[in-house]
Design an enzyme around this catalytic site. Structure first.
Site, short mmCIF file in Angstrom:
data_model
loop_
_atom_site.label_atom_id
_atom_site.label_comp_id
_atom_site.label_asym_id
_atom_site.label_seq_id
_atom_site.Cartn_x
_atom_site.Cartn_y
_atom_site.Cartn_z
N ARG A 1 0.86 -1.18 0.00
CA ARG A 1 0.00 0.00 0.00
C ARG A 1 0.89 1.23 0.00
O ARG A 1 1.90 1.28 0.73
CB ARG A 1 -0.89 0.01 1.25
CG ARG A 1 -2.00 -1.01 1.22
CD ARG A 1 -3.08 -0.63 0.18
NE ARG A 1 -4.17 -1.58 0.15
CZ ARG A 1 -4.25 -2.64 -0.68
NH1 ARG A 1 -3.26 -2.89 -1.54
NH2 ARG A 1 -5.30 -3.43 -0.64
N GLU B 1 -3.03 7.79 -5.59
CA GLU B 1 -3.10 7.01 -6.84
C GLU B 1 -4.17 7.57 -7.75
O GLU B 1 -5.32 7.75 -7.29
CB GLU B 1 -3.35 5.55 -6.50
CG GLU B 1 -2.17 4.94 -5.77
CD GLU B 1 -2.37 3.46 -5.44
OE1 GLU B 1 -3.47 2.94 -5.69
OE2 GLU B 1 -1.42 2.85 -4.93
N HIS C 1 -0.40 0.17 -9.49
CA HIS C 1 -1.13 -0.65 -8.52
C HIS C 1 -1.80 -1.85 -9.21
O HIS C 1 -3.01 -2.06 -9.12
CB HIS C 1 -2.19 0.17 -7.77
CG HIS C 1 -2.62 -0.50 -6.49
ND1 HIS C 1 -3.04 0.19 -5.39
CD2 HIS C 1 -2.66 -1.81 -6.14
CE1 HIS C 1 -3.34 -0.64 -4.41
NE2 HIS C 1 -3.11 -1.87 -4.85
#
Lengths: 512, 309
Positions: free
Chosen positions: B228, B256, B275
């Site tokens: 994360r 993000e 991601h």
């Protein structure tokens, strides 16, 4: 007093007990007053056991061989004892002097035979000399470099009358050191920019571990262990420990090229494969110890223990070496598990026997075993000579005084002194034997692979045998290890005689 | 038993609807939670959908939340526990994919592939390389959950040393299985040549990797984050990359997608991905199967697997 009575008296007074041997006709006269006799089924095994006792106790041990034949049988073991610096008093019977001129059966020039290994050798001619010669032999054997001595006893000397008067011997602590030498070495260290220390077996022999560690801590320099030492030289888990030197001159040069001063303390440079003619050319080398005769540099004669204790306050810190932690050990071992490789087996053995003394003669695995098992005081023994067949009897000698001994041998090594199992069983000597079975002389195959690859698979380098049946025939409890090596737990328990056979990876290890 | 499935907008809604219709006829699939009320007892979400007290108000009959992901920091576990709602994740489906992704970043950085590729594309043919081997390096894994373990098992053949840190130490047998040595976090950071992070986002791990931690790392070492973004203080990482020569492989970011002006995007010794470490063709199918299987388990009255609340 009869000669054999004098012999018995002096042995008792000097506490030379047990007597290890394998008697023949010529020895029968001298054994009549010996009560603690340990029988081995081969002369060499007697010497190997005596070697083990001497290494463990650091005291002279008496062994009795059968004239020139037994002496010949035991010769390899005697060479090893000499290189291991074991103070053995080797005795043998000689034919009756009264007909020696006719060179009867069981006669021979024993002292000449002993010339190769004994630093003192003589034939005792009359009963009055028996006690004196044994006391003299005791002290010479004890004098560093410790080494075997040899005494021949003609049969008639034991039958003749003589006198015995009690006298003691000096039991030296070998506190040899010269103050000027210490100052000279201290100055050399303080003048050096980047020194390194090479400790060797004398650190263990003279019980100098704590002094060695204090010295390394003070200097802050990397510490190496000598190549192919016969016992521990420095705690492997100490952050100053940089590793073991490889027994090849070119690789020693490579490892030590960055240093301007090399301090060999209680260490030697035992080489195996030839790589180059000169060792450490142009390097300043200072050698300190009581055993080293190679004198490859400026050699000072001193007991490492008291030398290190004395020099500690005279030297300044030179480096800040701390080796990085070796996390690869576990990862390597796990990776090796599938093929039952050296690293996995060594890891497991080291884990189960971490509080044991190891006697090692698994030659092609030894470097890995030492890497995992590590050095510690009285914790590791092997033969400095490269002999095979030594470890099993030597470990029995040690086990007579310390039952927590694990013996690790290859299948090839085992067969050189297999009869030692009879002595272990007969006298109830604790035995925890691990046989690493790889079906061949892998150290030879490794050498061959490097230099003569065409014979690395030769049939004569791969003798196969039924180790389980052979060992169990001596009444030893034998098991075959499974993939998890859980039987090591079984092996370490109890104090009887057990053997575990580990079917090892058969690939040929790399020589370099 | 009524089921609500909320999938991100970027996934093909129709295909998913068709696929999950076999679970239950009473099933609704949508892209958002912009509804007034749902009587669904089961909620299937990905990590992109917040599941909190506010949503619970709209779902009074909710009893089971299945997160189709390893991460479940989008779920307010306290709110769920307070209402007696069971929460499960799927911890294994993408573990292998993430482990492979982390490894690919490490290899790419070690082998200097960004530089070599750009050199050739620029018409040059470099003869010197900064490429180094993975073999012999000390690889530090922070977080020895399913991804950490999947990574460790892949590292064994590479002949690296493996060290790890986790709030819960593995058993001795597990450590031997993976060949991994347990060390504390600071020791791991100072001894490792490569650090790969696989921790969940919690209050303990939020901003765990900050300046003080990067200061412990070796100059030139590699930092990989596929967990994360919020476990890293990004500005501290950027500083460490610039000052210590750290190399970084990042699949996740504090924000993000990251700001296009972020300095992170201008650094040479980084490799970045959006991601997506756990997203492969194969892993999506595994997620799908395991999610359906776990929901079916719940519907049939069994305890669902992988409970996190």
């Amino acid at each position: 007093m009869k000669g054999y009575k004098i012999f018995g008296n002096v042995l008792r007074d000097l506490k030379l007990s047990p007597v290890l041997g394998n008697p023949g006709t010529t020895e029968l006269p001298m054994l009549r007053d010996i009560s603690n006799y340990v029988l081995t089924l081969h002369d060499g095994i007697a010497v190997g056991m005596a070697d083990g006792i001497a290494l463990w106790t650091r005291k002279p041990v008496l062994v009795n061989l059968h004239t020139d034949l037994g002496l010949g049988n035991a010769m390899a073991f005697l060479m090893t004892a000499a290189r291991n610096h074991s103070p053995l008093i080797v005795t043998a019977g000689q034919q009756d002097q009264r007909h020696l001129a006719y060179e009867p059966l069981l006669s021979g020039n024993l002292t000449e035979m002993a010339d190769n290994f004994a630093k003192y050798r003589t034939e005792v001619r009359k009963p009055d000399d028996i006690a004196y010669e044994i006391r003299k032999a005791y002290q010479i054997a004890e004098e560093p470099p410790r080494s075997p001595v040899f005494l021949s006893f003609p049969m008639d000397v034991m039958e003749a009358e003589g006198s015995y008067v009690y006298e003691d011997v000096a039991r030296s602590t070998h506190n040899v050191m010269d103050e000027d030498d210490v100052i000279a070495v201290a100055n050399a260290i303080n003048d050096a920019k980047n020194p390194a220390v090479i400790f060797g077996s004398e650190i263990d022999e003279f019980d100098a571990f704590s002094e060695a560690m204090a010295f390394a801590e003070k200097l802050g320099c990397p510490v190496y262990s000598e190549p192919l030492g016969n016992r521990s030289s420095y705690p492997s888990d100490d952050p100053h420990y940089a590793g073991e030197l490889y027994p090849a001159a070119a690789l020693v040069d490579l490892d030590l090229m960055q240093y301007d001063l090399l301090l060999f303390i209680g260490s030697d440079l035992t080489l195996y494969p030839y790589t180059t003619d000169l060792i450490l050319p142009g390097k300043r080398k200072i050698v300190i110890g009581l055993n080293n005769r190679r004198m490859i540099g400026e050699t000072y004669r001193a007991n490492p223990k008291i030398f290190l204790a004395r020099i500690l306050d005279l030297v300044h810190r030179k480096c800040n070496f701390r080796r990085s932690r070796d996390y690869m050990k576990l990862t390597d071992a796990v990776r090796d598990k599938k093929k039952m490789g050296q690293k996995y087996v060594s890891y497991r053995i080291s884990k189960y026997f971490s509080d044991f003394t190891m006697v090692d003669e698994a030659i092609s695995v030894s470097e890995t075993l030492r890497h995992y098992f590590g050095y510690r005081p009285n914790g590791y023994f092997t033969a400095r000579s490269g002999q095979i067949g030594w470890a099993l009897p030597a470990s029995l000698g040690i086990a007579m005084y310390n039952p927590k001994v694990v013996t690790v041998v290859g299948d090839g090594s085992l067969m050189y002194s297999i009869q030692a199992l009879w002595t272990a069983k007969h006298y109830g000597i604790p035995l925890k034997l691990i046989v690493l079975e790889n079906g061949g002389y892998n150290i030879l195959r490794s050498y061959a692979m490097s230099y003569f690859p065409e014979i690395s698979d030769a049939e004569y380098l791969r003798p196969e045998m039924d180790i389980e049946s052979i060992v169990s025939s001596y009444g030893i409890d034998v098991r075959i290890a499974d993939a998890e090596l859980k039987e090591l737990e079984w092996l370490r328990s109890g104090s009887d005689q057990k053997a575990l056979i580990v079917k090892m990876d058969r690939s040929i290890p790399s020589m370099f | 038993m009524k089921i609500l499935v909320v999938v991100p907008e970027f996934l093909p809604l129709d295909q998913i609807k068709a696929a999950v219709s076999t679970i239950s006829s009473d099933l609704d699939v949508r892209n958002d939670t912009n509804f007034e009320r749902s009587d669904a007892e089961i909620l299937i979400v990905t990590t992109f959908t917040p599941v909190n007290a506010e949503l619970l108000k709209k779902m009074p009959r909710l009893r089971f939340v299945q997160v189709a992901s390893i991460g479940y920091d989008n779920v307010d576990l306290n709110a769920m526990k307070g209402n007696g709602i069971i929460v499960s994740n799927i911890p294994t489906a993408s573990a292998d994919s993430v482990a492979e992704h982390a490894l690919s970043m490490v290899l790419s950085l070690l082998k200097d592939q960004r530089f070599l590729d750009s050199e050739i594309r620029s018409g040059r043919w470099p003869k010197i390389t900064r490429s180094t081997d993975l073999m012999g390096k000390t690889f530090g894994i922070v977080g020895m959950g399913s991804i950490g373990r999947a990574l460790a098992s892949r590292l064994l053949p590479f002949k690296t040393a493996i060290i790890y840190y986790d709030i819960k130490r593995m058993s001795e047998a597990e450590e031997e299985e993976y060949g991994a040595t347990y060390v504390d976090l600071n020791r791991l950071l100072s001894d490792a040549d490569i650090v790969s992070v696989h921790v969940p986002l919690t209050e303990t791990t939020r901003h765990l990797f900050n300046k003080s931690k990067f200061d412990l790392m070796k100059d030139g070492s590699i930092f990989i984050n596929t967990s994360r973004g919020e476990v890293v203080v990004e500005k501290d990482l950027i500083e460490a990359i610039k000052k210590k020569g750290l190399r970084a492989g990042l699949d996740v970011f504090e924000t993000e997608p990251p700001d296009p002006k972020s300095e992170l995007l201008k650094l040479d010794n980084t490799i970045l991905s959006p991601h997506i470490a756990g997203v492969t063709i194969e892993s999506q199918m595994r997620f799908f199967k395991e999610t359906i299987a776990n929901v079916m388990r719940y519907m049939q009255g069994y305890e669902p697997n992988f409970r996190v609340a």
